[in-house]
Design a protein around this motif. Sequence first.
Motif, PDB file in Angstrom:
ATOM      1  N   VAL A  11       0.841  -1.192   0.000  1.00  0.00           N
ATOM      2  CA  VAL A  11       0.000   0.000   0.000  1.00  0.00           C
ATOM      3  C   VAL A  11       0.884   1.252   0.000  1.00  0.00           C
ATOM      4  N   LEU A  12       1.741   1.356   1.022  1.00  0.00           N
ATOM      5  CA  LEU A  12       2.696   2.461   1.125  1.00  0.00           C
ATOM      6  C   LEU A  12       2.050   3.813   0.841  1.00  0.00           C
ATOM      7  N   ASP A  13       1.003   4.117   1.560  1.00  0.00           N
ATOM      8  CA  ASP A  13       0.244   5.348   1.300  1.00  0.00           C
ATOM      9  C   ASP A  13       1.040   6.629   1.540  1.00  0.00           C
ATOM     10  N   LYS A  14       1.865   6.602   2.568  1.00  0.00           N
ATOM     11  CA  LYS A  14       2.755   7.725   2.897  1.00  0.00           C
ATOM     12  C   LYS A  14       2.091   8.927   3.562  1.00  0.00           C
ATOM     13  N   ALA A  15       0.803   8.856   3.863  1.00  0.00           N
ATOM     14  CA  ALA A  15       0.179   9.951   4.614  1.00  0.00           C
ATOM     15  C   ALA A  15       0.879  10.128   5.955  1.00  0.00           C
ATOM     16  N   GLU A  19       2.864  13.429   8.247  1.00  0.00           N
ATOM     17  CA  GLU A  19       2.492  13.834   9.608  1.00  0.00           C
ATOM     18  C   GLU A  19       3.636  13.751  10.605  1.00  0.00           C
ATOM     19  N   CYS A  20       4.576  12.877  10.392  1.00  0.00           N
ATOM     20  CA  CYS A  20       5.599  12.623  11.407  1.00  0.00           C
ATOM     21  C   CYS A  20       6.493  13.844  11.620  1.00  0.00           C
ATOM     22  N   CYS A  24      10.706  10.058  10.943  1.00  0.00           N
ATOM     23  CA  CYS A  24      11.311   8.764  11.259  1.00  0.00           C
ATOM     24  C   CYS A  24      10.613   7.601  10.571  1.00  0.00           C
ATOM     25  N   ILE A  25       9.801   7.891   9.540  1.00  0.00           N
ATOM     26  CA  ILE A  25       9.144   6.814   8.788  1.00  0.00           C
ATOM     27  C   ILE A  25       9.827   6.687   7.431  1.00  0.00           C
ATOM     28  N   GLU A  46      -0.742   7.578  13.458  1.00  0.00           N
ATOM     29  CA  GLU A  46      -1.735   6.505  13.565  1.00  0.00           C
ATOM     30  C   GLU A  46      -3.085   6.842  12.916  1.00  0.00           C
ATOM     31  N   PRO A  47      -3.700   7.992  13.245  1.00  0.00           N
ATOM     32  CA  PRO A  47      -5.042   8.243  12.685  1.00  0.00           C
ATOM     33  C   PRO A  47      -5.064   8.562  11.193  1.00  0.00           C
ATOM     34  N   VAL A  48      -3.940   8.955  10.611  1.00  0.00           N
ATOM     35  CA  VAL A  48      -3.966   9.332   9.195  1.00  0.00           C
ATOM     36  C   VAL A  48      -3.751   8.148   8.267  1.00  0.00           C
TER      37      VAL A  48
END
Length: 78
Positions: A11-15, A19-20, A24-25, A46-48
Motif C-alpha cells: 500500500v505504502l500510502d505515505k500519509a 504527519e511525522c 522517522c518513517i 496513527e489516525p492518518v
Amino acid sequence: TYTIAEPCVDVLDKACIEECPVDCIYEGNRMLYIQPDECVDCGACEPVCPVEAIFYEDDVPDEWSEYVTANIDFFNEV
Ligand code: SF4
C-alpha cells in the motif's frame, strides 16, 4: 515506539510520512517502517493511515506481532 503492520504491505500510502514531526518513517520495498530509536511516540501517524496499519507497540494485534521485530530489523540490516 509505534510500529507499522501488515495492512501497509503493497500500500505504502505515505500519509504518515507527511504527519511525522521527526521524519522517522522510511520506505522499504513493500511497506513503510518506523525507526524505533527516532520515534517520539507522538501518535500523529496513527489516525492518518488509510488502512489502519499503525499501532503503538503494546497495541499491535497478536497476529502481527512479528512486524514489531520487522520494523527494528529493517534498520539493523542497513
Ligand atoms: Fe513519527 Fe509520531 Fe508516528 Fe512516531 S508516533 S512514527 S514520531 S508520527
